[in-house]
Design a protein around this motif. Structure first.
Motif, PDB file in Angstrom:
ATOM      1  N   GLU A 113       0.706  -1.395   0.070  1.00 18.40           N
ATOM      2  CA  GLU A 113      -0.132   0.045  -0.121  1.00 18.40           C
ATOM      3  C   GLU A 113       1.121   1.372   0.115  1.00 18.40           C
ATOM      4  O   GLU A 113       0.565   2.321  -0.553  1.00 18.40           O
ATOM      5  CB  GLU A 113      -1.059  -0.074   1.282  1.00 18.40           C
ATOM      6  CG  GLU A 113      -2.187  -1.008   0.974  1.00 18.40           C
ATOM      7  CD  GLU A 113      -2.717  -1.359   2.128  1.00 18.40           C
ATOM      8  OE1 GLU A 113      -2.483  -0.738   3.529  1.00 18.40           O
ATOM      9  OE2 GLU A 113      -3.840  -1.951   2.396  1.00 18.40           O
ATOM     10  N   LYS A 117       0.615   4.151  -2.590  1.00 17.44           N
ATOM     11  CA  LYS A 117       0.476   5.437  -2.566  1.00 17.44           C
ATOM     12  C   LYS A 117       1.544   6.407  -2.915  1.00 17.44           C
ATOM     13  O   LYS A 117       1.508   7.509  -3.588  1.00 17.44           O
ATOM     14  CB  LYS A 117       0.432   5.770  -0.864  1.00 17.44           C
ATOM     15  CG  LYS A 117      -0.183   7.050  -0.521  1.00 17.44           C
ATOM     16  CD  LYS A 117      -0.403   7.071   1.052  1.00 17.44           C
ATOM     17  CE  LYS A 117      -0.874   8.381   1.333  1.00 17.44           C
ATOM     18  NZ  LYS A 117      -1.942   8.828   0.947  1.00 17.44           N
ATOM     19  N   GLU A 120       1.039   6.800  -6.607  1.00 12.24           N
ATOM     20  CA  GLU A 120      -0.308   7.254  -7.402  1.00 12.24           C
ATOM     21  C   GLU A 120      -0.388   8.265  -8.082  1.00 12.24           C
ATOM     22  O   GLU A 120      -1.011   8.507  -9.076  1.00 12.24           O
ATOM     23  CB  GLU A 120      -1.320   7.353  -6.076  1.00 12.24           C
ATOM     24  CG  GLU A 120      -2.787   7.286  -6.257  1.00 12.24           C
ATOM     25  CD  GLU A 120      -3.420   7.452  -5.033  1.00 12.24           C
ATOM     26  OE1 GLU A 120      -4.553   6.659  -4.877  1.00 12.24           O
ATOM     27  OE2 GLU A 120      -3.010   7.902  -4.020  1.00 12.24           O
ATOM     28  N   TYR A 127       2.334   2.892 -10.829  1.00 13.99           N
ATOM     29  CA  TYR A 127       1.388   2.687  -9.860  1.00 13.99           C
ATOM     30  C   TYR A 127       0.466   1.468 -10.375  1.00 13.99           C
ATOM     31  O   TYR A 127       0.245   0.783  -9.415  1.00 13.99           O
ATOM     32  CB  TYR A 127       0.505   3.731  -9.874  1.00 13.99           C
ATOM     33  CG  TYR A 127      -1.013   3.845  -9.179  1.00 13.99           C
ATOM     34  CD1 TYR A 127      -0.780   3.580  -7.649  1.00 13.99           C
ATOM     35  CD2 TYR A 127      -2.095   3.858  -9.762  1.00 13.99           C
ATOM     36  CE1 TYR A 127      -1.922   3.604  -7.034  1.00 13.99           C
ATOM     37  CE2 TYR A 127      -3.161   3.787  -9.070  1.00 13.99           C
ATOM     38  CZ  TYR A 127      -3.127   3.513  -7.475  1.00 13.99           C
ATOM     39  OH  TYR A 127      -4.480   3.293  -6.871  1.00 13.99           O
TER      40      TYR A 127
END
Length: 162
Positions: A113, A117, A120, A127
């Motif tokens: 995660e 992030k 992103e 991504y």
């Protein structure tokens, strides 16, 4: 008569031994546990897939990037890109105690995660790559790979546990 009895006995032993070879058992069922160095698995992943420049993580950077205490691990081979322009990374862990597998799995998900992030809004292709990571657990072993060819990483990891 003795030859016939001996023949029947040998045949029975062979049938039982062949039947036993056909079944796989897990360590929990009393089977033999796989014991392969994580570095061997990591080196095979490194060798078989194309990577940029990687840096290995030590206990301090493992805690920093994975929020994972190395004292839970018997051994590990964790690597991340040297520069923050690619999401490709791989790590292989072996826990000391099976009860800590869930902790390591949670750390892997948090790491995935965090990578997603960070890319992103930065590099859309990276991504997308980060969203399609591979992780798997087998006994005390865990693997985490972000790469375009996670299928090959899966094949390598599973090959050690056949």
């Amino acid at each position: 008569m003795k030859k016939k009895l001996l023949g029947i006995l040998l045949s029975a032993v062979m049938v039982v031994s062949l039947a036993a070879c056909g079944e796989q058992s897990t360590p929990e069922e009393g089977g033999q546990e796989v014991n392969v160095p994580v570095k061997e698995i990591g080196d095979k992943i490194l060798e078989e897939l194309e990577w940029g420049s990687m840096i290995p993580l030590d206990d301090e950077t493992l805690l920093q990037f994975y929020e994972l205490d190395a004292s839970l691990l018997e051994e590990y081979d964790a690597n991340m890109p040297m520069m923050n322009v690619t999401t490709q990374e791989y790590s292989v862990f072996k826990v000391k105690d099976v009860k800590d597998v869930e902790t390591v799995e949670a750390a892997i998900v948090k790491r995935a995660e965090a990578v997603q992030k960070s890319f992103e809004q930065y590099l859309p292709d990276q991504y997308e790559n980060a969203k399609n990571y591979y992780t798997e657990t087998n006994g005390k072993y865990l693997v985490f790979v972000i790469h375009e060819n996670v299928e090959k990483a899966e094949e390598i990891f599973k090959g050690y546990f056949k």
